[in-house]
Design a protein around this motif. Sequence first.
Motif, mmCIF file in Angstrom:
data_model
loop_
_atom_site.group_PDB
_atom_site.id
_atom_site.type_symbol
_atom_site.label_atom_id
_atom_site.label_comp_id
_atom_site.label_asym_id
_atom_site.label_seq_id
_atom_site.Cartn_x
_atom_site.Cartn_y
_atom_site.Cartn_z
ATOM 1 N N LEU A 1 25.205 -41.285 27.882
ATOM 2 C CA LEU A 1 25.362 -41.444 26.441
ATOM 3 C C LEU A 1 25.672 -40.086 25.818
ATOM 4 C CD1 LEU A 1 24.978 -43.467 24.021
ATOM 5 C CD2 LEU A 1 22.665 -42.524 23.840
ATOM 6 N N ARG A 2 26.613 -40.071 24.901
ATOM 7 C CA ARG A 2 26.912 -38.836 24.171
ATOM 8 C C ARG A 2 25.851 -38.671 23.092
ATOM 9 N NH1 ARG A 2 31.325 -35.622 23.904
ATOM 10 N NH2 ARG A 2 32.606 -37.135 25.044
ATOM 11 N N GLY A 3 24.780 -37.993 23.444
ATOM 12 C CA GLY A 3 23.658 -37.848 22.532
ATOM 13 C C GLY A 3 24.048 -37.093 21.269
ATOM 14 N N ILE A 4 23.532 -37.538 20.142
ATOM 15 C CA ILE A 4 23.811 -36.849 18.884
ATOM 16 C C ILE A 4 23.104 -35.498 18.864
ATOM 17 C CG2 ILE A 4 23.630 -36.956 16.369
ATOM 18 C CD1 ILE A 4 25.642 -38.930 17.732
ATOM 19 N N THR A 5 21.863 -35.466 19.311
ATOM 20 C CA THR A 5 21.159 -34.186 19.409
ATOM 21 C C THR A 5 21.869 -33.274 20.402
ATOM 22 O OG1 THR A 5 19.069 -35.238 18.835
ATOM 23 C CG2 THR A 5 18.941 -33.091 19.917
ATOM 24 N N ARG A 6 22.371 -33.841 21.489
ATOM 25 C CA ARG A 6 23.175 -33.078 22.451
ATOM 26 C C ARG A 6 24.363 -32.435 21.750
ATOM 27 N NH1 ARG A 6 27.906 -33.732 25.127
ATOM 28 N NH2 ARG A 6 28.060 -33.210 27.358
ATOM 29 N N THR A 7 25.064 -33.205 20.923
ATOM 30 C CA THR A 7 26.234 -32.687 20.224
ATOM 31 C C THR A 7 25.861 -31.568 19.265
ATOM 32 O OG1 THR A 7 27.319 -34.845 20.396
ATOM 33 C CG2 THR A 7 28.174 -33.326 18.733
ATOM 34 N N THR A 8 24.773 -31.761 18.523
ATOM 35 C CA THR A 8 24.339 -30.720 17.588
ATOM 36 C C THR A 8 23.881 -29.476 18.331
ATOM 37 O OG1 THR A 8 23.747 -32.367 15.927
ATOM 38 C CG2 THR A 8 22.740 -30.194 15.701
ATOM 39 N N LEU A 9 23.256 -29.657 19.493
ATOM 40 C CA LEU A 9 22.857 -28.489 20.280
ATOM 41 C C LEU A 9 24.052 -27.660 20.714
ATOM 42 C CD1 LEU A 9 19.946 -29.863 22.493
ATOM 43 C CD2 LEU A 9 19.789 -28.092 20.735
ATOM 44 N N LEU A 10 25.196 -28.303 20.929
ATOM 45 C CA LEU A 10 26.398 -27.533 21.242
ATOM 46 C C LEU A 10 26.772 -26.617 20.073
ATOM 47 C CD1 LEU A 10 28.603 -30.216 23.044
ATOM 48 C CD2 LEU A 10 27.046 -28.534 24.054
ATOM 49 N N ASP A 11 26.563 -27.111 18.845
ATOM 50 C CA ASP A 11 26.780 -26.259 17.670
ATOM 51 C C ASP A 11 25.778 -25.108 17.642
ATOM 52 O OD1 ASP A 11 28.791 -28.010 16.877
ATOM 53 O OD2 ASP A 11 27.504 -29.102 15.468
ATOM 54 N N VAL A 12 24.526 -25.412 17.979
ATOM 55 C CA VAL A 12 23.485 -24.375 18.007
ATOM 56 C C VAL A 12 23.835 -23.318 19.051
ATOM 57 C CG1 VAL A 12 21.038 -23.899 18.379
ATOM 58 C CG2 VAL A 12 21.732 -26.018 17.226
ATOM 59 N N ILE A 13 24.265 -23.772 20.228
ATOM 60 C CA ILE A 13 24.638 -22.851 21.298
ATOM 61 C C ILE A 13 25.748 -21.918 20.829
ATOM 62 C CG2 ILE A 13 25.786 -22.756 23.555
ATOM 63 C CD1 ILE A 13 24.185 -25.360 24.221
ATOM 64 N N GLY A 14 26.733 -22.476 20.133
ATOM 65 C CA GLY A 14 27.808 -21.646 19.608
ATOM 66 C C GLY A 14 27.313 -20.633 18.590
ATOM 67 N N LYS A 15 26.423 -21.070 17.710
ATOM 68 C CA LYS A 15 25.902 -20.158 16.689
ATOM 69 C C LYS A 15 25.104 -19.027 17.315
ATOM 70 C CE LYS A 15 23.013 -19.928 12.547
ATOM 71 N NZ LYS A 15 22.160 -20.663 11.580
ATOM 72 N N LEU A 16 24.353 -19.330 18.373
ATOM 73 C CA LEU A 16 23.528 -18.312 19.020
ATOM 74 C C LEU A 16 24.320 -17.461 20.009
ATOM 75 C CD1 LEU A 16 20.231 -20.325 19.693
ATOM 76 C CD2 LEU A 16 20.765 -18.799 17.778
ATOM 77 N N GLY A 17 25.585 -17.831 20.255
ATOM 78 C CA GLY A 17 26.411 -17.049 21.161
ATOM 79 C C GLY A 17 26.011 -17.179 22.622
ATOM 80 N N LEU A 18 25.452 -18.317 22.996
ATOM 81 C CA LEU A 18 25.023 -18.522 24.380
ATOM 82 C C LEU A 18 26.178 -19.046 25.222
ATOM 83 C CD1 LEU A 18 21.609 -20.237 23.566
ATOM 84 C CD2 LEU A 18 21.984 -17.841 24.191
ATOM 85 N N ARG A 19 26.096 -18.833 26.515
ATOM 86 C CA ARG A 19 27.123 -19.325 27.425
ATOM 87 C C ARG A 19 26.825 -20.771 27.814
ATOM 88 N NH1 ARG A 19 27.191 -15.392 32.315
ATOM 89 N NH2 ARG A 19 24.975 -15.223 31.803
ATOM 90 N N PHE A 20 27.889 -21.562 27.966
ATOM 91 C CA PHE A 20 27.716 -22.997 28.179
ATOM 92 C C PHE A 20 28.781 -23.519 29.126
ATOM 93 C CE2 PHE A 20 29.272 -27.228 26.773
ATOM 94 C CZ PHE A 20 28.195 -27.984 27.229
#
Length: 286
Positions: free
Chosen positions: A206-225
């Motif tokens: 399932l494409r989790g909504i929290t999963r999707t928002t965490l991708l935004d968080v990861i981008g904001k924090l500059g983490l590697r993914f």
Amino acid sequence: MPRIAYVNGRYLPHREATVHIEDRGYQFADGVYEVCEVARGYIVDMRRHLDRLNRSLAELSIDWPVSRAALEIILREVVGRNGVKNGLVYFQVTRGVAGRDFVFPSNVKPSLVVTAKKVDPNFQAKRAETGIKVITVPENRWERVDIKSVGLLPNVLAKQKAKEAGCQEAWFVDAEGMVKEGGSSNAWIVTRDGVLVTRPAEHGILRGITRTTLLDVIGKLGLRFEERHFSVEEAKEAREAFVSSATTLAMPVVEIDGRTIANGQPGSVTLSLREAFFDVAEKSPA
């Protein structure tokens, strides 16, 4: 304050909220659902949840029971009538009520149920301080788990097995030994090089909504993914592991199948995601 539910156009005391015995959700699991977090008086990521609801309905050829704008009003009304500042709002759409037959009925109006409940905001925060334990189970679900269907019996059995093992979640594992997702969450790891990894959501999870928002968080924090498959063994060797869902946000995993992850403590990356989540997520006033 007594709990209030919405059922097909009526706001009712929770104890009186019922659907017909021939509702297809009850007889065939012919329906879909969503759950939004309510935090600090806001419905979190409502737009994305409604977008996913729209996709699930389209995949099953179920009409919207009311307009999208009307559903937004109903969600806010149910949250407000229940006085929920921190908690959850649950909404379910089924194909409707019809005589029992496998084929789609004609001229049937979809059923809509909405409930909300308060949740102690400190409960998951306290759990995150120590983390959770996970077991793995073989994948035994149908292939269309990308649809958020109410047909959740395999998930129920997996989570019951986890409870009996003294754990809080179960991860489904495919035939190649790759982690798919949890019984009610998406699965993540942080590699020893500090890279966040989760399985691609195109197929099989399932494409989790929290999963999707965490991708935004990861981008904001500059983490590697990296979005790729990972094995159970790689997860056990990871620096960190965690699960994500609307009810848990990013929840540290400290043990998998009895194997301690790293030092057995919640990791700094996971906790940083939890801390930043609310500020990044979309927030709709309830």
